[in-house]
Each structure stands twice: as C-alpha cells, then as structure tokens.
Design a protein around this motif. Structure first.
Motif, mmCIF file in Angstrom:
data_model
loop_
_atom_site.group_PDB
_atom_site.id
_atom_site.type_symbol
_atom_site.label_atom_id
_atom_site.label_comp_id
_atom_site.label_asym_id
_atom_site.label_seq_id
_atom_site.Cartn_x
_atom_site.Cartn_y
_atom_site.Cartn_z
ATOM 1 N N VAL A 185 32.567 50.129 11.579
ATOM 2 C CA VAL A 185 31.155 49.822 11.328
ATOM 3 C C VAL A 185 30.728 48.707 12.286
ATOM 4 O O VAL A 185 31.311 47.620 12.292
ATOM 5 N N THR A 186 29.735 48.999 13.104
ATOM 6 C CA THR A 186 29.271 48.016 14.093
ATOM 7 C C THR A 186 27.902 47.426 13.760
ATOM 8 O O THR A 186 27.514 46.412 14.335
ATOM 9 N N ALA A 187 27.165 48.047 12.822
ATOM 10 C CA ALA A 187 25.841 47.521 12.470
ATOM 11 C C ALA A 187 25.442 48.043 11.104
ATOM 12 O O ALA A 187 25.787 49.169 10.727
ATOM 13 N N VAL A 188 24.712 47.206 10.379
ATOM 14 C CA VAL A 188 24.122 47.581 9.091
ATOM 15 C C VAL A 188 22.631 47.286 9.180
ATOM 16 O O VAL A 188 22.231 46.140 9.375
ATOM 17 N N SER A 189 21.814 48.339 9.061
ATOM 18 C CA SER A 189 20.373 48.185 9.294
ATOM 19 C C SER A 189 19.548 48.149 8.023
ATOM 20 O O SER A 189 18.340 47.918 8.092
ATOM 21 N N ALA A 190 20.147 48.387 6.867
ATOM 22 C CA ALA A 190 19.421 48.357 5.600
ATOM 23 C C ALA A 190 20.364 47.865 4.514
ATOM 24 O O ALA A 190 21.581 48.000 4.613
ATOM 25 N N ASP A 191 19.776 47.288 3.463
ATOM 26 C CA ASP A 191 20.605 46.714 2.413
ATOM 27 C C ASP A 191 20.095 47.144 1.049
ATOM 28 O O ASP A 191 19.074 47.852 0.925
ATOM 29 N N VAL A 192 20.800 46.690 0.030
ATOM 30 C CA VAL A 192 20.483 47.065 -1.348
ATOM 31 C C VAL A 192 19.065 46.620 -1.696
ATOM 32 O O VAL A 192 18.647 45.505 -1.377
ATOM 33 N N GLY A 193 18.336 47.519 -2.358
ATOM 34 C CA GLY A 193 16.968 47.232 -2.765
ATOM 35 C C GLY A 193 15.923 47.726 -1.789
ATOM 36 O O GLY A 193 14.734 47.784 -2.126
ATOM 37 N N GLN A 194 16.328 48.096 -0.607
ATOM 38 C CA GLN A 194 15.377 48.562 0.400
ATOM 39 C C GLN A 194 15.107 50.046 0.228
ATOM 40 O O GLN A 194 16.015 50.833 -0.018
ATOM 41 N N VAL A 195 13.842 50.416 0.337
ATOM 42 C CA VAL A 195 13.447 51.826 0.269
ATOM 43 C C VAL A 195 13.442 52.374 1.697
ATOM 44 O O VAL A 195 12.773 51.827 2.581
ATOM 45 N N VAL A 196 14.178 53.432 1.916
ATOM 46 C CA VAL A 196 14.306 54.006 3.250
ATOM 47 C C VAL A 196 13.851 55.455 3.225
ATOM 48 O O VAL A 196 13.910 56.137 2.194
ATOM 49 N N GLY A 197 13.401 55.920 4.368
ATOM 50 C CA GLY A 197 13.016 57.310 4.505
ATOM 51 C C GLY A 197 14.172 58.132 5.053
ATOM 52 O O GLY A 197 15.177 57.598 5.539
#
Length: 383
Positions: A185-197
């Motif tokens: 894993v080299t990057a994390v772009s979203a976290d818990v609680g975030q609404v993503v499409g």
C-alpha cells in the motif's frame, strides 16, 4: 715653557660642495640590479575531443504497475483495514462501505423472484389445462395459444427477477474493497466516514514485481532516449549499487507545464532496490560537436569574451586565446572551438597572467614537454 697650541682646520664652502659632488657621482655610478620573477603555473594538457557525453537525470523508484483501487458502488466508508506501507495479498480486505441499502435491495429482489416463481407455477397449470381441453376438443386452439404465451411471459419475468437478485447480491459484495494482486500500500486517499462515489480512488497498491525509474527529460535530449536503450542506474542511498536498466517507455508528448518528456526505465529485480528510493539514470550520447574538456578554473574573460591562457612550450610564455564555450559539466566546461588536443592550458591562477608572461611549468608539464620534444626530434631524424 710654552703651552701646546690647538690648530683649528677650517674648510671653505667651495671645498665642501666639491666633496658632496664626488659622493653623489659615486652613488650614481652604482648599478641597480632587478630580478625578474618567473611565476610557476599549474597546467593541463588538452586531451582528445570527447566523442560522447554523459546525460544524468534523477528520478524515483516506483512499481511498474500501480493499482488505484476504488469501490464499484457509492457509499459511506465504515472501515479501513490497511495503512501505508503495509503488504497485502490478492483477496485481502482493504476497506468497506455501509451495505445497508444494498442489503435491502437484495431482499426486494428476492421477494420479486419469489413472486415470479409463483406466477410461473400458475401459468404452467393454466397451460397444462388448456392443452388437455384442446386435446379433448372442448376448448379452442386460441385459448391454448393464450395459455402458452402467458406461461412464456411468466418464465421471462422470473428470469429477469433472478438477474435483478444477482445484481443486488453483487452490489453487496462490492461493498468490500479487496486487493487484486500482491503488493504494498503506497497511498490512502479516503478514510472512515467519508462518502465516496464509484471509481473514486481509495487505496493505491504497488504491485510486486518489476520496478522502474521515472525521469523527466528535456526536449533537447529526448532524441537520445529510445525504447530498448541500455542505461545505468545509480542510487543515492548506496554508491556501490549500480544496475543496468532499459528504457521501457517514452512519452509521446511533453508535459504542458514543465515541457519535459516522461521516460520510464525498467530495472532488474534486486532486493536492495526499494520503492521511493532516489535513483540517477546515466546515459551516453554522441556529441554533435567535437568538444574538449577543461577545468572551470582555466576559463576566464578578456574584454567580456571567454579566453584561456595557453603556454608556449618552447618559450615558456603564456598567451591569451579566445574560445567558444559549449556547455558546463559537473567537473568542468566543454570548449567547442579554440583548442585542440596537445595544447597546454593554465588551469589555476589565471588572474595573474599577462600576455607574454614567462612562467615555470610544474614537474608533470615539464616532463610532458620533454617527451614531446623527444618525439619531435625522433621524427625529424627519421625523416
């Protein structure tokens, strides 16, 4: 007894003037000797013109394949199970979105399928009865055809409901984001609680396997990089680590902001090469102009023109010579015109040089000059 008398000698002014004149004339006849200082200089002999030049560009090590993983459905992230730098395997769970709405869709689709199954059973009974009545010639053929058509429609409705249920179940499975391949894993772009499409990158995984170096090459040198070209790769963290790479891909157009071309260089598999390390790609290119190299300290200016001070070996004197500067390197400067192999150039102390100044060569230069004279003498004897 008479006392001794003291005789006082007096000189006239004319006598004094004569004595002073004699002294001055003696001083004027003394010779003033001056010693001319011969300045020692450090020199460098011009070697054969460089036929090739070295191109150095820095970049970072990265995986050849990087996956920007995202959910295939919309939703709110309720769990993230990996962090940057963590190794993952194919099938490992990375993150999860809330599947509540999709579970409700599954229940609705299941109910619709159940109703469609009952409709098929009803239509099948009606078709069988119509076939029996038609066989006994009690019911007309049109009634049989209507029963068969109703049964076929019920079958189609059931199949459609089954497909809807399968899609709803897939939506539920898409609530889990899993890795497709082994990697880091080299990057994390979203976290818990975030609404993503759907399709929004959430986790980036660098796939295990071949690594490469991405460099930016200006348009002046991009012609020297072709797919398949062999280059050297050095690493800032380990000077002893040197690998042979190959140009894998050259961008077809320049970046609109930097005006450079992206070049990807594949590296052989080596456990000492880690992702993110700083690498230097070294390539050789043919010189369009035959330039000679001199130390930067040998270059100076006269009347705002670049010059060097050359040494006449036979007379041991220096003379200014205008030159044309090609380009600058990490350890000197390339001269495209004005010097030829064998010329002796002053490499230090150029600020003290004057035209025709007599100098003393260092031991190495004197030995080279003696060797050159011996070779010239041998050539003349052979002739």
């Amino acid at each position: 007894m008479p006392s001794p008398s003291h005789t006082l000698v007096r000189f006239s002014p004319a006598v004094l003037l004569t004595a002073a004149a004699l002294v001055l004339s003696g001083c004027s006849e003394e010779k003033v000797e001056t010693v001319e200082v011969i300045r020692p200089v450090k020199t460098v002999e011009i070697a054969k013109a460089d036929e090739t030049r070295t191109l150095d560009y820095s970049g970072s090590v990265r995986a050849r394949t990087e996956m920007n993983l995202g959910f295939r459905i919309n939703g709110k992230i309720i769990e993230r199970l990996v962090d940057i730098g963590q190794r993952v395997k194919a099938g490992d769970l990375l993150a999860r979105v809330d599947p509540a709405d999709y579970l409700l869709s599954v229940r609705s689709a299941q109910a619709s399928l159940d109703a469609a199954e009952r409709q098929v059973e009803t239509a099948e009974l009606a078709r069988n009865r119509a076939e029996q009545l038609y066989a006994k010639q009690v019911a007309p053929k049109s009634q049989l055809e209507q029963a068969v058509l109703s049964y076929n429609q019920a079958i189609a409705t059931r199949d459609s409901a089954k497909s809807t249920l399968d899609q709803a179940k897939n939506q539920v499975s898409y609530a889990d984001l899993r890795s497709d391949q082994n990697g880091i894993v080299t990057a994390v772009s979203a976290d818990v609680g975030q609404v993503v499409g759907s399709g929004t990158p959430v986790v980036t995984v660098a796939v295990d396997g071949e690594k490469e170096v991405l460099i930016a090459v200006p348009e002046t040198d991009i012609a020297q990089f072709k797919p398949g070209k062999t280059v050297k790769a050095g690493f800032w963290s380990d000077d002893a680590l040197m690998l042979q790479g190959k140009v894998r891909e050259v961008a077809g157009s320049a970046d609109p902001q930097s005006r450079t071309f992206a070049v990807r260089v594949s590296l052989p598999n080596d456990p000492n090469v880690l992702l993110g390390m700083t690498a230097t790609i070294e390539a050789t290119a043919l010189n369009a102009e035959q330039a000679v190299s001199i130390p930067l300290t040998a270059l100076t200016q006269k009347d705002k023109q670049p010059i060097v001070w050359t040494v006449d070996r036979s007379a041991a004197t220096v003379h200014a010579r205008p030159v044309t500067v090609g380009d600058f390197t990490g350890d000197g400067v390339r001269i495209s015109d004005g010097l030829k192999p064998g010329d002796l150039v002053v490499s230090a102390g150029t600020q003290f040089m004057t035209e025709g100044l007599e100098v003393k060569l260092d031991a190495a230069a004197e030995q080279q000059s003696a060797s050159a004279d011996d070779m010239q003498g041998s050539d003349q004897r052979l002739r």
